[in-house]
Design an enzyme around this catalytic site. Structure first.
Site, PDB file in Angstrom:
ATOM      1  N   GLU A   1       0.816  -1.222   0.000  1.00 35.59           N
ATOM      2  CA  GLU A   1       0.000   0.000   0.000  1.00 35.59           C
ATOM      3  C   GLU A   1       0.850   1.274   0.000  1.00 35.59           C
ATOM      4  O   GLU A   1       0.420   2.312  -0.501  1.00 35.59           O
ATOM      5  CB  GLU A   1      -0.966   0.013   1.188  1.00 35.59           C
ATOM      6  CG  GLU A   1      -2.096  -1.008   1.081  1.00 35.59           C
ATOM      7  CD  GLU A   1      -1.722  -2.384   1.616  1.00 35.59           C
ATOM      8  OE1 GLU A   1      -0.526  -2.616   1.930  1.00 35.59           O
ATOM      9  OE2 GLU A   1      -2.615  -3.244   1.724  1.00 35.59           O
TER      10      GLU A   1
ATOM     11  N   PHE B   1     -11.315  -7.342  14.368  1.00 36.31           N
ATOM     12  CA  PHE B   1     -10.248  -7.804  13.482  1.00 36.31           C
ATOM     13  C   PHE B   1      -9.911  -6.727  12.450  1.00 36.31           C
ATOM     14  O   PHE B   1     -10.781  -6.198  11.781  1.00 36.31           O
ATOM     15  CB  PHE B   1     -10.661  -9.100  12.781  1.00 36.31           C
ATOM     16  CG  PHE B   1      -9.604  -9.601  11.829  1.00 36.31           C
ATOM     17  CD1 PHE B   1      -8.342  -9.983  12.298  1.00 36.31           C
ATOM     18  CD2 PHE B   1      -9.845  -9.649  10.464  1.00 36.31           C
ATOM     19  CE1 PHE B   1      -7.360 -10.413  11.427  1.00 36.31           C
ATOM     20  CE2 PHE B   1      -8.860 -10.090   9.592  1.00 36.31           C
ATOM     21  CZ  PHE B   1      -7.622 -10.476  10.072  1.00 36.31           C
ATOM     22  N   GLN B   2      -8.643  -6.426  12.338  1.00 46.77           N
ATOM     23  CA  GLN B   2      -8.136  -5.409  11.414  1.00 46.77           C
ATOM     24  C   GLN B   2      -8.741  -4.035  11.637  1.00 46.77           C
ATOM     25  O   GLN B   2      -8.947  -3.275  10.699  1.00 46.77           O
ATOM     26  CB  GLN B   2      -8.289  -5.858   9.958  1.00 46.77           C
ATOM     27  CG  GLN B   2      -7.418  -7.074   9.662  1.00 46.77           C
ATOM     28  CD  GLN B   2      -7.227  -7.354   8.182  1.00 46.77           C
ATOM     29  OE1 GLN B   2      -8.124  -7.102   7.371  1.00 46.77           O
ATOM     30  NE2 GLN B   2      -6.063  -7.863   7.831  1.00 46.77           N
TER      31      GLN B   2
ATOM     32  N   LYS C   1     -17.283  -0.990   6.479  1.00 44.60           N
ATOM     33  CA  LYS C   1     -17.719  -1.989   5.501  1.00 44.60           C
ATOM     34  C   LYS C   1     -19.232  -1.955   5.289  1.00 44.60           C
ATOM     35  O   LYS C   1     -19.717  -2.037   4.167  1.00 44.60           O
ATOM     36  CB  LYS C   1     -17.287  -3.376   5.986  1.00 44.60           C
ATOM     37  CG  LYS C   1     -17.489  -4.459   4.943  1.00 44.60           C
ATOM     38  CD  LYS C   1     -16.842  -5.767   5.372  1.00 44.60           C
ATOM     39  CE  LYS C   1     -16.936  -6.800   4.260  1.00 44.60           C
ATOM     40  NZ  LYS C   1     -16.259  -8.054   4.638  1.00 44.60           N
TER      41      LYS C   1
ATOM     42  N   MET D   1      24.200   8.896   1.152  1.00 44.13           N
ATOM     43  CA  MET D   1      24.105  10.189   1.813  1.00 44.13           C
ATOM     44  C   MET D   1      24.453  10.073   3.292  1.00 44.13           C
ATOM     45  O   MET D   1      25.088  10.971   3.860  1.00 44.13           O
ATOM     46  CB  MET D   1      22.704  10.779   1.633  1.00 44.13           C
ATOM     47  CG  MET D   1      22.569  12.175   2.171  1.00 44.13           C
ATOM     48  SD  MET D   1      23.797  13.301   1.464  1.00 44.13           S
ATOM     49  CE  MET D   1      22.895  13.982   0.075  1.00 44.13           C
TER      50      MET D   1
END
Ligand SMILES: Cc1ncc(C[n+]2csc(CCOP(=O)(O)OP(=O)(O)O)c2C)c(N)n1
Lengths: 191, 569
Positions: B50, B112-113, B162, B476
């Site tokens: 993502e 959940f999640q 959802k 760097m």
């Protein structure tokens, strides 16, 4: 009774949309920008969709204009005013629980309540709760005077303030009404 | 018409002009993915992480000036977007991120999640929403797009439970877009007469003026206005990193980049100037160095769309809160006609001194320099490609050795300095500008942070070229260790994979370059293929990017590359 408030304190009031998490946004902004606030209070207004947040900041550390500009970056902040820039009234409310288990202490408390805008609102056998509503300086002075008597507990609201006379902070804005007739304000999650 | 929340969401995206979104599915966003089949005009690009989706949306937005869109599921999907949101926030890039959330009834139960995504992203978004009914979706989506791109742009996140995606609500196409109700949200416009007068007066008096042009020039579309102001009033222009492209770098009045690794002449000029005109930039510490000694002899004008940036880091004499294009449009007819020959001569002297130190003018060693790679890439692409750099030495070399002529052709993570940005952002840029040549210029370190998107590039046959400047170091950081930590190279040497074999595993053509005379052929090879190509440039391990203003130093107190024959100091 007291010298005029020190010029360093600024009182800022913001009208915010009464939407979920708005107070969180305001507080998160202060933390993120490292803005120190002396006090912050929030409450509903006469319009269900608008709340009013009052903040006191120390001008030595923070420019009120800079603070206002940052507040305006929050989408739900509708209007910001530096109340202390003009004529205004301000009030802080404190509840102080003091020891009153002997006559002397009771008398001192009662006497102080005569001299300050304070009153005893709960009287028990050993302790009393005193309420004072006044400018911060006066509230603090009063608390100092109570200290020798024996303070057990204190709660304060923080400062609220309002511009005097025609100095009005309000908004014409009405909340969004969705196609199904609901409005955007979700009361149970507000502020 | 009764539609599900998911359908309403997609209908609204289409009406906001969205053509492509970058995302990754999961349980809480599945209803929306399921509805996508009904809207084939809305292309979905399946990423491999993502974070890649958020950078792709960002690259898309930077290259096009339109709003980029990414989409992810709840919990881990959403938290993976955070780096991309923070990156977009720091660089003022308008993207809209859509995340699934657990069903309304489960919110707050550690379902959940479940993650408090609006809470997590609050400090790294311009605004965010938790949508609590399908009926709200059109209002929220329209607001989100408006907020993302108006004023000072920024990322906006929409979290959709959802069951809101499956809930039915009335949606009428003819009512879209709904009327916006954003009472406190003001988009500044022009300057007042007094502000303009004050600015003109300072320009009139100035003998050593300089314009500092930033990202805002591009975002407000003020490229033409900037150039005119510079030409009319004879004022040289220096660019921030994100300001590259605001003025053609071949223009005699354009001096190139300022700041920590900017051109010495620019930094010297800023410190010596008697007037700073800062346009659409925010005096980041990387461009100011020590604030206490910054531009000490100058009056300052600051034109900036975000009022909170004015007087934040640098106190200014004239602060104008407005849209640059509008303000410069107002200023131009009043701008005094001037030239500053003496000042320009002084600047030319500084530039002359730099070209004596310029490594490309005297290096004849065997090993390949990053500077050579970028310089030749610039030459071989006619200086006309969109380059998307990652973060590190190669990024600064890109800024120094790839002059850009056009706006929105140099994309990089400036404010947050996000390693892993370059490659996915280049994919996004290519979707925005399919007819342009797009190069991701990355280091071996940063590339490995998001190289999973090689699969995305392959799956979609995205025509991006990847130039890896492989020094087998976190270059760097190594440079800082060399200068400030007695060359203790703690955790910066890297044992890398064989990048060409890696490309092969993804069925992506590749080439390895170790000598300068191979560069041209490799670039030509990459350009000859329509699709992703990876070129690994094996460069010297211990190159240094000069000049360098050590963090906190005065801006003109730079570590310079010694002139040939001079001792390293
Ligand atoms: C996500 C992230 N982690 C760490 C850093 C700190 N950092 C800045 S530059 C750099 C080294 C980059 O190395 P590489 O990608 O190989 O590029 P080079 O400097 O060698 O060109 C690091 C680790 C960062 N900017 N971003």
């Amino acid at each position: 009774m007291n010298a005029p408030q020190s010029s360093k304190k600024h009182i800022i009031a913001a009208l915010v949309e009464n939407k979920p998490g708005v107070l969180n946004r305001v507080v998160s902004l202060f933390r993120r920008r490292n803005f120190n606030v002396d006090s912050l209070t929030v409450g509903r207004t006469h319009k269900a969709h608008i709340s009013r947040v009052t903040m006191v900041i120390d001008g030595a550390r923070l420019n009120p204009r800079q603070m206002a500009a940052n507040l305006y970056k929050l989408v739900n902040v509708v209007d910001v005013k530096v109340i202390s820039e003009g004529l205004h009234v301000e009030r802080d409310l404190a509840l102080v629980k003091v020891r009153t288990d002997d006559v002397e202490s009771y008398n001192t408390v009662a006497e102080l309540c005569e001299r300050y805008p304070a009153r005893i609102i709960d009287m028990g056998p050993e302790v009393a709760i005193v309420e004072i509503t006044a400018r911060t300086e006066l509230v603090e002075e009063f608390i100092e005077k109570l200290k020798p008597v024996g303070i057990i507990e204190i709660v304060r609201t923080g400062v609220i303030a309002m511009g005097r006379g025609k100095r009005i902070q309000d908004t014409e804005y009405e909340p969004q009404v969705f196609e199904n007739g609901q409005t955007a304000t979700v009361e149970r999650f507000s502020v | 018409m009764q539609l599900t929340g998911a359908e309403i969401l997609l209908e609204c995206l289409i009406r906001e002009g969205v053509e492509v979104m970058f995302g990754y599915p999961g349980g809480a966003i599945l209803p929306t993915y399921d509805a996508m089949a009904k809207y084939p005009q809305l292309k979905h690009v399946l990423v491999r992480h993502e974070q890649g989706a958020s950078h792709m949306a960002d690259g898309y937005a930077r290259a096009s000036g339109r709003v980029g869109v990414c989409i992810a599921t709840s919990g881990p999907g959403a938290t993976n977007l955070v780096t991309g949101l923070a990156t977009a926030m720091m660089d003022s890039v308008g993207i809209v991120a859509i995340t699934g959330q657990v069903a309304r009834g489960s919110i707050g139960t550690d379902a959940f999640q479940e993650t408090d995504v609006t809470g997590v992203t609050l400090p790294v978004t311009k605004h965010n929403y938790l949508v609590m009914s399908a009926a709200e979706i059109p209002y929220v989506v329209h607001e989100a797009f408006y907020i993302a791109k108006s004023g000072r742009p920024g990322p906006v996140l929409i979290d959709v439970p959802k069951d809101v995606q499956t809930e039915k609500a009335e949606f009428n196409v003819e009512n879209y877009p709904p009327r916006l109700k954003l009472p406190g949200y003001q988009v500044p416009k022009g300057a007042s007469d007094e502000e303009l007068q004050a600015a003109v007066e300072l320009i009139r008096q100035a003998k050593k003026p300089i314009i500092l042009a930033g990202h805002g020039i591009m975002m407000s579309g003020a490229v033409q206005e900037l150039r005119e102001l510079s030409e009319v009033s004879g004022i040289p222009v220096t660019l921030t990193l994100l300001g590259k492209g605001a003025m053609p770098e071949s223009h005699p009045l354009c001096l190139g980049m300022m700041g920590m690794h900017g051109h010495a002449a620019c930094n010297n000029a800023i410190q010596d100037a008697d007037l700073i005109i800062a346009l659409g930039m925010r005096f980041d510490d990387r461009v100011t160095g020590n604030l206490k000694t910054y531009a000490p002899h100058s009056k300052k004008i600051h034109v900036e769309i975000d009022a909170s940036e004015i007087n934040k880091n640098v106190k200014v004499d004239v602060g104008i809160n407005g849209d640059l294009r509008t303000v410069l449009g107002q200023l131009l007819p009043m701008a005094p006609h001037k030239s500053h020959a003496e000042w320009m001569n002084q600047i030319r002297d500084w530039q002359e001194d730099s070209s004596e130190r310029e490594i490309l003018n005297h290096y004849s060693g065997e090993g390949l320099l990053g500077a050579q790679v970028i310089n030749d890439l610039w030459r071989c692409t006619d200086g006309n490609a969109i380059t998307v750099s990652d973060v590190g030495q190669h990024q600064m070399l890109e800024a120094q050795y790839y002059p850009h002529q056009r706006p929105q052709t140099m994309l990089t993570s400036g404010g947050l300095g996000t390693m892993g940005f370059g490659f996915p952002a280049a994919i996004g840029a290519k979707f925005a500008k399919p007819d342009e040549e797009v190069w991701a210029v990355v280091g071996d370190g940063g590339f490995q942070m998001t190289l999973a998107e090689l699969a995305t590039a392959r799956q979609e046959n995205v025509d991006v070229k990847i130039a890896i400047l492989n020094n087998s170091f976190l270059g760097m950081v190594r440079q800082w260790q060399e200068f400030f930590y007695d060359e203790r190279y703690q955790s910066t040497p890297m044992v890398n994979p064989d990048f060409c074999k890696l490309a092969e595993a993804y069925s992506i053509p590749s080439m390895r370059v170790t000598r300068r005379d191979e560069i041209e052929e490799a670039v030509a090879y990459a350009r000859s293929i329509k699709g992703p190509v990876l070129i690994e440039f094996v460069i010297l391990a211990e190159e240094i990017v000069y000049p360098m203003v050590p963090a906190g130093n005065d801006l003109n107190n730079m570590i310079r590359r010694p002139k040939p024959g001079e001792n390293q100091s």
